[in-house]
Scaffold this active site. Sequence first.
Site, PDB file in Angstrom:
ATOM      1  CE  LYS A   1      -4.034  -2.009   2.042  1.00 20.44           C
ATOM      2  NZ  LYS A   1      -3.680  -3.398   2.321  1.00 20.44           N
TER       3      LYS A   1
HETATM    4  O1  S5P Z   1      -9.564  -2.757   1.660  1.00 17.88           O
HETATM    5  C1  S5P Z   1      -8.991  -3.764   1.611  1.00 17.88           C
HETATM    6  C2  S5P Z   1      -7.526  -3.991   1.127  1.00 17.88           C
HETATM    7  C3  S5P Z   1      -6.639  -5.020   1.432  1.00 17.88           C
HETATM    8  S1  S5P Z   1      -5.516  -5.471   0.358  1.00 17.88           S
HETATM    9  N1  S5P Z   1      -8.958  -4.445   2.808  1.00 17.88           N
HETATM   10  C4  S5P Z   1      -8.267  -5.719   3.347  1.00 17.88           C
HETATM   11  O2  S5P Z   1      -8.721  -6.499   4.199  1.00 17.88           O
HETATM   12  N2  S5P Z   1      -6.980  -5.792   2.491  1.00 17.88           N
HETATM   13  C5  S5P Z   1      -6.149  -6.878   2.966  1.00 17.88           C
HETATM   14  O3  S5P Z   1      -6.594  -8.245   2.489  1.00 17.88           O
HETATM   15  C6  S5P Z   1      -5.795  -6.914   4.577  1.00 17.88           C
HETATM   16  O4  S5P Z   1      -4.436  -6.233   4.485  1.00 17.88           O
HETATM   17  C7  S5P Z   1      -5.454  -8.401   4.752  1.00 17.88           C
HETATM   18  O5  S5P Z   1      -4.144  -8.766   4.170  1.00 17.88           O
HETATM   19  C8  S5P Z   1      -6.393  -9.207   3.705  1.00 17.88           C
HETATM   20  C9  S5P Z   1      -7.646  -9.624   4.459  1.00 17.88           C
HETATM   21  O6  S5P Z   1      -7.682 -10.605   5.201  1.00 17.88           O
HETATM   22  P1  S5P Z   1      -8.804 -11.375   6.238  1.00 17.88           P
HETATM   23  O7  S5P Z   1      -7.938 -12.150   7.310  1.00 17.88           O
HETATM   24  O8  S5P Z   1      -9.674 -10.365   6.579  1.00 17.88           O
HETATM   25  O9  S5P Z   1      -9.296 -12.320   5.140  1.00 17.88           O
END
Ligand code: S5P
Length: 264
Positions: free
Chosen positions: A93
């Site tokens: 990011k």
């Molecule tokens: O808006 C966003 C963008 C990203 S890249 N929301 C997110 O959650 N992410 C990323 O996606 C976040 O940094 C994490 O690594 C992943 C989501 O993880 P989860 O465990 O919630 O599925």
Amino acid sequence: MEASDAWNKRWEASTLPMARTFMEVATRKKSLVCLAADKYTMAELFELLEAVGPSIAALKTHVDLIDDWNMEEWGRFCARAQAMDLLIFEDRKFADIGKISRKQMGGIYNIKEWSDLVTAHLISGPDIVDGLQAAWAEASREGGVLLLAQMSSRGNLLNPEYTSTVVEAGRVHPGVFGFIGNGSNADSVRELRSKVGEGKMIWTPGVNLATGDGEMGQRYGDPYEAVMAGSDCIIVGSGIHGSDDPAAAAAAYAEASWKGLMER
Ligand code: S5P
């Protein structure tokens, strides 16, 4: 199945070689899953990769989360990911001005040497994409930038007008691989797809087979719905690595995402 048949319009319209590479990998593996490998030690990362590698198409890292990070082991980890036919995506990011973002691709982590994809906010203006591309060029490598057009977290400041501005700038930029969209809401993904058109990828975090609210403001939508709404890749973290059986969970996400692509 050929990638061109599986992906149709997206295959025809894609402008970046890396996008076609992704579509080929996803077709070989019948999976539109990017694992968010949010683990804190190298040993945990290796273990997770071995378990789920066959069911995923890309590996998303946060290199600065890892307590015992070192370049030697990281090199082995990336080599293993490549051997498992995965794109490597550092979710850094980036947000600074172009020349600093370019330098931040180097430094101790040296992201330009091993990443195929990185994320960036366009808040500082379009030169950030040129900065990141210049860094890959220095390393004699190719890469693609995913711009954050939406986010999955509640209360985020990326309103529809901001989303439109990011998409207008990004959809015509050859260094832009695609956009991050809000996978927690299929309507948001659909709206983003209508702005983006066919030429760029949309990858969506905020996806879980158990929909609803996650930790600390994260929100989750259904993987199949996200793909049906126009997402090309579901980014899944805790849905896989937080499961009792990560290999089985990864296979389930792969199946849901591939079914979405085939029906779309
Ligand atoms: O808006 C966003 C963008 C990203 S890249 N929301 C997110 O959650 N992410 C990323 O996606 C976040 O940094 C994490 O690594 C992943 C989501 O993880 P989860 O465990 O919630 O599925």
